[in-house]
Motif scaffolding. Structure first.
Motif, PDB file in Angstrom:
ATOM      1  N   ARG A 101      -2.427  -5.091  14.821  1.00  0.00           N
ATOM      2  CA  ARG A 101      -1.317  -6.051  14.898  1.00  0.00           C
ATOM      3  C   ARG A 101      -1.101  -6.838  13.610  1.00  0.00           C
ATOM      4  O   ARG A 101      -0.215  -7.684  13.531  1.00  0.00           O
ATOM      5  CB  ARG A 101      -1.508  -7.007  16.075  1.00  0.00           C
ATOM      6  N   ILE A 102      -1.883  -6.559  12.576  1.00  0.00           N
ATOM      7  CA  ILE A 102      -1.797  -7.360  11.366  1.00  0.00           C
ATOM      8  C   ILE A 102      -0.427  -7.266  10.699  1.00  0.00           C
ATOM      9  O   ILE A 102       0.104  -8.266  10.203  1.00  0.00           O
ATOM     10  CB  ILE A 102      -2.919  -6.968  10.365  1.00  0.00           C
ATOM     11  N   ASN A 103       0.164  -6.093  10.671  1.00  0.00           N
ATOM     12  CA  ASN A 103       1.461  -5.943   9.997  1.00  0.00           C
ATOM     13  C   ASN A 103       2.555  -6.747  10.687  1.00  0.00           C
ATOM     14  O   ASN A 103       3.453  -7.282  10.031  1.00  0.00           O
ATOM     15  CB  ASN A 103       1.860  -4.460   9.936  1.00  0.00           C
ATOM     16  N   TRP A 104       2.477  -6.840  11.996  1.00  0.00           N
ATOM     17  CA  TRP A 104       3.449  -7.644  12.736  1.00  0.00           C
ATOM     18  C   TRP A 104       3.302  -9.114  12.382  1.00  0.00           C
ATOM     19  O   TRP A 104       4.285  -9.827  12.176  1.00  0.00           O
ATOM     20  CB  TRP A 104       3.274  -7.437  14.235  1.00  0.00           C
ATOM     21  N   VAL A 105       2.066  -9.579  12.290  1.00  0.00           N
ATOM     22  CA  VAL A 105       1.806 -10.984  11.961  1.00  0.00           C
ATOM     23  C   VAL A 105       2.279 -11.313  10.550  1.00  0.00           C
ATOM     24  O   VAL A 105       2.773 -12.410  10.283  1.00  0.00           O
ATOM     25  CB  VAL A 105       0.293 -11.299  12.099  1.00  0.00           C
ATOM     26  N   LEU A 106       2.159 -10.352   9.645  1.00  0.00           N
ATOM     27  CA  LEU A 106       2.519 -10.583   8.246  1.00  0.00           C
ATOM     28  C   LEU A 106       4.014 -10.456   7.981  1.00  0.00           C
ATOM     29  O   LEU A 106       4.437 -10.445   6.823  1.00  0.00           O
ATOM     30  CB  LEU A 106       1.754  -9.603   7.350  1.00  0.00           C
ATOM     31  N   ASP A 137      -9.821  -3.399   5.884  1.00  0.00           N
ATOM     32  CA  ASP A 137      -8.435  -2.936   6.010  1.00  0.00           C
ATOM     33  C   ASP A 137      -7.473  -4.109   6.246  1.00  0.00           C
ATOM     34  O   ASP A 137      -6.348  -4.115   5.728  1.00  0.00           O
ATOM     35  CB  ASP A 137      -8.309  -1.926   7.156  1.00  0.00           C
ATOM     36  N   ILE A 138      -7.908  -5.082   7.029  1.00  0.00           N
ATOM     37  CA  ILE A 138      -7.073  -6.268   7.270  1.00  0.00           C
ATOM     38  C   ILE A 138      -6.889  -7.047   5.966  1.00  0.00           C
ATOM     39  O   ILE A 138      -5.779  -7.476   5.630  1.00  0.00           O
ATOM     40  CB  ILE A 138      -7.708  -7.165   8.362  1.00  0.00           C
ATOM     41  N   ILE A 139      -7.971  -7.223   5.237  1.00  0.00           N
ATOM     42  CA  ILE A 139      -7.898  -7.915   3.941  1.00  0.00           C
ATOM     43  C   ILE A 139      -6.956  -7.172   2.997  1.00  0.00           C
ATOM     44  O   ILE A 139      -6.124  -7.776   2.307  1.00  0.00           O
ATOM     45  CB  ILE A 139      -9.303  -8.039   3.321  1.00  0.00           C
ATOM     46  N   ASN A 140      -7.067  -5.852   2.974  1.00  0.00           N
ATOM     47  CA  ASN A 140      -6.188  -5.038   2.117  1.00  0.00           C
ATOM     48  C   ASN A 140      -4.725  -5.220   2.499  1.00  0.00           C
ATOM     49  O   ASN A 140      -3.848  -5.307   1.627  1.00  0.00           O
ATOM     50  CB  ASN A 140      -6.566  -3.559   2.219  1.00  0.00           C
ATOM     51  N   SER A 141      -4.463  -5.265   3.795  1.00  0.00           N
ATOM     52  CA  SER A 141      -3.079  -5.427   4.262  1.00  0.00           C
ATOM     53  C   SER A 141      -2.491  -6.754   3.800  1.00  0.00           C
ATOM     54  O   SER A 141      -1.322  -6.826   3.400  1.00  0.00           O
ATOM     55  CB  SER A 141      -3.019  -5.342   5.793  1.00  0.00           C
ATOM     56  N   VAL A 142      -3.297  -7.797   3.868  1.00  0.00           N
ATOM     57  CA  VAL A 142      -2.827  -9.118   3.431  1.00  0.00           C
ATOM     58  C   VAL A 142      -2.532  -9.104   1.936  1.00  0.00           C
ATOM     59  O   VAL A 142      -1.501  -9.605   1.483  1.00  0.00           O
ATOM     60  CB  VAL A 142      -3.872 -10.207   3.758  1.00  0.00           C
ATOM     61  N   LYS A 143      -3.428  -8.516   1.158  1.00  0.00           N
ATOM     62  CA  LYS A 143      -3.239  -8.466  -0.290  1.00  0.00           C
ATOM     63  C   LYS A 143      -2.036  -7.616  -0.677  1.00  0.00           C
ATOM     64  O   LYS A 143      -1.309  -7.938  -1.622  1.00  0.00           O
ATOM     65  CB  LYS A 143      -4.500  -7.909  -0.957  1.00  0.00           C
ATOM     66  N   GLU A 144      -1.828  -6.533   0.042  1.00  0.00           N
ATOM     67  CA  GLU A 144      -0.690  -5.663  -0.259  1.00  0.00           C
ATOM     68  C   GLU A 144       0.631  -6.344   0.079  1.00  0.00           C
ATOM     69  O   GLU A 144       1.628  -6.175  -0.630  1.00  0.00           O
ATOM     70  CB  GLU A 144      -0.817  -4.353   0.524  1.00  0.00           C
ATOM     71  N   LYS A 145       0.642  -7.123   1.161  1.00  0.00           N
ATOM     72  CA  LYS A 145       1.856  -7.819   1.568  1.00  0.00           C
ATOM     73  C   LYS A 145       2.225  -8.890   0.553  1.00  0.00           C
ATOM     74  O   LYS A 145       3.394  -9.039   0.180  1.00  0.00           O
ATOM     75  CB  LYS A 145       1.656  -8.451   2.954  1.00  0.00           C
TER      76      LYS A 145
END
Length: 230
Positions: A101-106, A137-145
């Motif tokens: 659900r991380i992408n939805w939150v971001l 992977d969650i940390i990576n998603s935040v950094k990529e966003k």
């Protein structure tokens, strides 16, 4: 005839004043709308701190206002910091479901991202490498966003039910990830609260309102330095 003319004149005056009152009311309504718009703009200009976690973040068993994210908001407000706290805690969340659900939150802009996940993995005996990978992977998603988003990782520990080796390696996941990714670390979210019956609800896992006051202090001891740099 005179009476009719007089009546018409009176009626005309009444209609004229009535229109004036309506115009004034509409003008007043527009003013309120303008104020509301300005307030919304001011709110949108606030920096956002998003707490992404499980029931410990959500404040299970208590009012949301008693959970530590709300207490952090109170502290920020008292210090006149221009931050808005978002509580994205979800009871039962594991690192795997959090990853999903991380992408939805971001979808919203986030200035500071506080990651509080892993406890449910440990309590369920999920393979440690899986937990580690999901957190990464969650940390990576935040950094990529948004590479400018500051990340804070909340450290967690579990009872020795799974054996000493598992418990020790689980504890080490968090400081190792923090060092690897050069992000801030809260050494142990529940420091001073875990294991104390007076500070935990009947399940022995989730803090009481008094316990959350201590948790908020644990968070602020690290988060305070992060937000001051904004």
């Amino acid at each position: 005839m005179r009476n009719l003319v007089r009546y018409c004149l009176i009626l005309s005056v009444f209609i004229m004043f009535s229109c004036g009152e309506n115009t004034d009311k509409k003008s007043g309504e527009n003013t309120v709308e303008e104020v509301q718009t300005e307030t919304e703009i001011q709110k949108s200009e606030k920096n956002v701190i998003l707490f992404f976690g499980n029931s410990l973040t959500a404040g299970m068993g208590l009012e949301t206002s008693e959970a530590f994210p709300a207490l952090i908001q109170n502290r920020l407000d008292s210090l006149n910091y221009n931050y808005e706290v978002i509580n994205a805690g979800l009871s039962g969340e594991t690192t795997a479901s959090g990853k999903n659900r991380i992408n939805w939150v971001l979808n919203q802009d986030v200035d500071v991202f506080v990651l509080e996940l892993g406890a449910n993995d440990g309590l369920r005996g999920i393979p440690l490498e899986e937990t580690r990978k999901n957190l990464q992977d969650i940390i990576n998603s935040v950094k990529e966003k948004n590479p400018d988003t500051k990340i804070v990782l909340a450290g967690m520990q579990i009872p020795p039910n799974m054996g000493e080796a598992y418990t020790t390696e689980f504890k080490n996941i968090f400081p190792e990830l923090a060092e690897k990714n050069n992000i801030a670390l809260i050494p142990f979210l529940l420091e001073g609260v875990a294991g104390d019956p007076k500070l935990n609800q009947q399940d022995g896992i989730h803090p009481t309102a008094e316990g959350y006051e201590i948790v908020a202090d644990n968070v602020w001891s690290v988060l305070g330095d992060v937000v001051e740099k904004e």
